[in-house]
Scaffold this active site. Structure first.
Site, mmCIF file in Angstrom:
data_model
loop_
_atom_site.group_PDB
_atom_site.id
_atom_site.type_symbol
_atom_site.label_atom_id
_atom_site.label_comp_id
_atom_site.label_asym_id
_atom_site.label_seq_id
_atom_site.Cartn_x
_atom_site.Cartn_y
_atom_site.Cartn_z
ATOM 1 N N TYR A 1 0.823 -1.213 0.000
ATOM 2 C CA TYR A 1 0.000 0.000 0.000
ATOM 3 C C TYR A 1 0.857 1.262 0.000
ATOM 4 O O TYR A 1 1.524 1.568 0.984
ATOM 5 C CB TYR A 1 -0.956 0.037 1.198
ATOM 6 C CG TYR A 1 -1.922 -1.133 1.264
ATOM 7 C CD1 TYR A 1 -2.395 -1.742 0.098
ATOM 8 C CD2 TYR A 1 -2.374 -1.622 2.482
ATOM 9 C CE1 TYR A 1 -3.278 -2.805 0.156
ATOM 10 C CE2 TYR A 1 -3.263 -2.697 2.546
ATOM 11 C CZ TYR A 1 -3.700 -3.281 1.379
ATOM 12 O OH TYR A 1 -4.573 -4.337 1.440
ATOM 13 N N HIS B 1 -0.203 -11.942 0.519
ATOM 14 C CA HIS B 1 -1.040 -10.898 -0.079
ATOM 15 C C HIS B 1 -1.412 -11.203 -1.536
ATOM 16 O O HIS B 1 -0.548 -11.217 -2.395
ATOM 17 C CB HIS B 1 -0.283 -9.563 -0.005
ATOM 18 C CG HIS B 1 -1.144 -8.361 -0.259
ATOM 19 N ND1 HIS B 1 -0.658 -7.078 -0.111
ATOM 20 C CD2 HIS B 1 -2.436 -8.225 -0.627
ATOM 21 C CE1 HIS B 1 -1.628 -6.214 -0.398
ATOM 22 N NE2 HIS B 1 -2.711 -6.884 -0.719
HETATM 23 P P1 NAD Z 1 -13.469 0.257 1.251
HETATM 24 O O1 NAD Z 1 -14.612 -0.429 0.626
HETATM 25 O O2 NAD Z 1 -13.324 0.165 2.710
HETATM 26 O O3 NAD Z 1 -13.543 1.776 0.759
HETATM 27 C C1 NAD Z 1 -12.583 2.707 1.138
HETATM 28 C C2 NAD Z 1 -12.953 4.069 0.568
HETATM 29 O O4 NAD Z 1 -14.142 4.534 1.205
HETATM 30 C C3 NAD Z 1 -11.894 5.122 0.868
HETATM 31 O O5 NAD Z 1 -11.875 6.055 -0.200
HETATM 32 C C4 NAD Z 1 -12.423 5.782 2.123
HETATM 33 O O6 NAD Z 1 -11.918 7.072 2.277
HETATM 34 C C5 NAD Z 1 -13.896 5.762 1.866
HETATM 35 N N1 NAD Z 1 -14.730 5.818 3.100
HETATM 36 C C6 NAD Z 1 -14.530 5.193 4.290
HETATM 37 N N2 NAD Z 1 -15.513 5.482 5.155
HETATM 38 C C7 NAD Z 1 -16.370 6.301 4.507
HETATM 39 C C8 NAD Z 1 -17.573 6.928 4.880
HETATM 40 N N3 NAD Z 1 -18.101 6.779 6.095
HETATM 41 N N4 NAD Z 1 -18.198 7.704 3.959
HETATM 42 C C9 NAD Z 1 -17.688 7.863 2.725
HETATM 43 N N5 NAD Z 1 -16.540 7.294 2.303
HETATM 44 C C10 NAD Z 1 -15.883 6.510 3.191
HETATM 45 O O7 NAD Z 1 -12.161 -0.283 0.501
HETATM 46 P P2 NAD Z 1 -10.656 -0.559 0.919
HETATM 47 O O8 NAD Z 1 -10.038 0.587 1.608
HETATM 48 O O9 NAD Z 1 -10.017 -1.091 -0.300
HETATM 49 O O10 NAD Z 1 -10.771 -1.802 1.917
HETATM 50 C C11 NAD Z 1 -10.613 -1.684 3.304
HETATM 51 C C12 NAD Z 1 -9.317 -2.263 3.807
HETATM 52 O O11 NAD Z 1 -9.318 -3.677 3.666
HETATM 53 C C13 NAD Z 1 -8.047 -1.798 3.076
HETATM 54 O O12 NAD Z 1 -7.616 -0.550 3.566
HETATM 55 C C14 NAD Z 1 -7.116 -2.927 3.400
HETATM 56 O O13 NAD Z 1 -6.606 -2.770 4.708
HETATM 57 C C15 NAD Z 1 -8.031 -4.149 3.353
HETATM 58 N N6 NAD Z 1 -8.036 -4.788 2.011
HETATM 59 C C16 NAD Z 1 -7.198 -5.827 1.784
HETATM 60 C C17 NAD Z 1 -7.142 -6.436 0.537
HETATM 61 C C18 NAD Z 1 -6.219 -7.596 0.306
HETATM 62 O O14 NAD Z 1 -5.602 -8.074 1.224
HETATM 63 N N7 NAD Z 1 -6.089 -8.093 -0.896
HETATM 64 C C19 NAD Z 1 -7.932 -5.964 -0.505
HETATM 65 C C20 NAD Z 1 -8.798 -4.917 -0.256
HETATM 66 C C21 NAD Z 1 -8.843 -4.344 1.015
#
Ligand code: NAD
Length: 323
Positions: free
Chosen positions: A64, A129
């Site tokens: 990231y 990952h």
């Molecule tokens: P998400 O669906 O959580 O969306 C994140 C987006 O939504 C960001 O732009 C954030 O600013 C916004 N957001 C958060 N809260 C909000 C709210 N209340 N209102 C409006 N917008 C809001 O997607 P993500 O960040 O990709 O997934 C969450 C976490 O999961 C990642 O940060 C990561 O730690 C993990 N993840 C891991 C993998 C993997 O291991 N392959 C893949 C995807 C995500």
């Protein structure tokens, strides 16, 4: 008289690990600027607010922001000034901005690099990952055994795997000795538009594996701001989500709150990881989680949104190399 305690975030057991994760987890990928720039001050304030409001689980990866997320999370956790056992940290290995490398040698160096960036002595969970980009047989025969040695050395407490296609989890879990993989992290498969992860729950329960579900907002599809430019969804899925967002807005409802509450409703998922980069988002998401346990879901708006998304329900996108 005793002061009324504000309702606090629910903790949920993670498989057989003994860890109790807050039902909302802090996804730290936004701290790597992957959804737009975030200042040091905002990162530290967001992590601090999350912790004070009951979020005890923080997830990151060296991938990231090309190691930036780990560095920012480390700095922010240090600023909390609380004992290490008060929070749970997961990071990953095998995926880097330079590419994928699941070799024993690379992941063994990777954990030391991650610990240095995070300024920690150990992480609670180390996950391979996005394994669909590697050889799954290498993950089974080489990467996971290397992670077991890292575990024996005390640098990590538990082992996990992450990926998009659900088949990668069964492929690996069917081939490793029971108890070697403690947790899986799945993303974009338990949100309003795609709930296919639910079908895998009986299998995962039977294997004694803890389940974390990430991206309840479908990586921005279910937000008013919309998805980032790199989002892999088809134009059809993007426009259906856009229509759902518009419908909620018209009704004076917040689609992100609705989406997070949907993902939180199934307690078989130990934590719902949401990416957050501001104090405001932390406040909103924690409030949404507390509301769903006290008041419940907005079933009316949810069924309207489900109807709008019906034509694209469970539509996903390709990820990884073909096996
Ligand atoms: P998400 O669906 O959580 O969306 C994140 C987006 O939504 C960001 O732009 C954030 O600013 C916004 N957001 C958060 N809260 C909000 C709210 N209340 N209102 C409006 N917008 C809001 O997607 P993500 O960040 O990709 O997934 C969450 C976490 O999961 C990642 O940060 C990561 O730690 C993990 N993840 C891991 C993998 C993997 O291991 N392959 C893949 C995807 C995500």
């Amino acid at each position: 008289p005793m002061a009324l305690q504000p309702a606090s975030l629910e903790l949920r057991e993670l498989g057989n690990t003994g860890l109790k994760l807050s039902c909302v987890g802090f996804g730290a990928s936004p701290l790597g600027n992957v959804f737009g720039p975030v200042s040091d001050e905002d990162a530290i304030a967001s992590v601090g607010e999350a912790f004070r409001r009951g979020i005890n689980f923080f997830d990151t990866s060296p991938y990231y922001g090309g190691t930036l997320s780990e560095k920012m999370l480390g700095k922010s956790l240090k600023a909390l000034g609380v004992p290490r056992h008060k929070y749970i940290v997961s990071t990953k290995c095998g995926r880097y901005v330079e590419g994928f490398d699941f070799s024993a040698d690379r992941v063994t160096r990777s954990i030391d690099e991650s610990l240095a960036r995070l300024q920690l002595d150990y992480v609670d969970i180390l996950q391979c990952h996005d394994i669909e980009f590697g050889s799954l047989d290498q993950v089974v025969n080489e990467t996971i055994p290397a992670l077991q040695k890292i575990k024996e050395a005390g640098k990590i407490r538990f082992i996990g795997i992450t990926g998009l296609p659900l088949e990668v989890f069964t492929y690996v879990l069917d081939r490793v000795p029971p108890g070697t993989v403690d947790v899986i992290l799945s993303y974009c498969h338990y949100s309003i538009n795609d709930s296919t992860l639910e079908d895998l729950l009986p299998y995962l329960k039977n294997k004694g594996v803890g389940v974390i579900t990430a991206s309840p907002l479908a990586m921005g599809l279910l937000t008013e701001r919309g998805p980032p430019e790199w989002h892999p969804a088809s134009p059809e899925l993007k426009s259906a989500c856009q229509a759902a967002v518009a419908h909620c807005k018209e009704k004076g409802k917040n689609i992100s709150k609705l989406a997070l509450q949907y993902s939180l409703s199934n307690k078989d998922f130990s934590s719902v990881l949401v990416g957050m980069n501001s104090v405001g988002q932390v406040e909103e998401n924690v409030a949404a989680a507390i509301e769903v346990t006290t008041v419940g879901k907005d079933v009316e708006t949810l069924s309207e949104v489900e109807a709008i998304l019906k034509p694209v329900k469970n539509q996903t996108w390709p990820s990884g190399i073909q096996h």
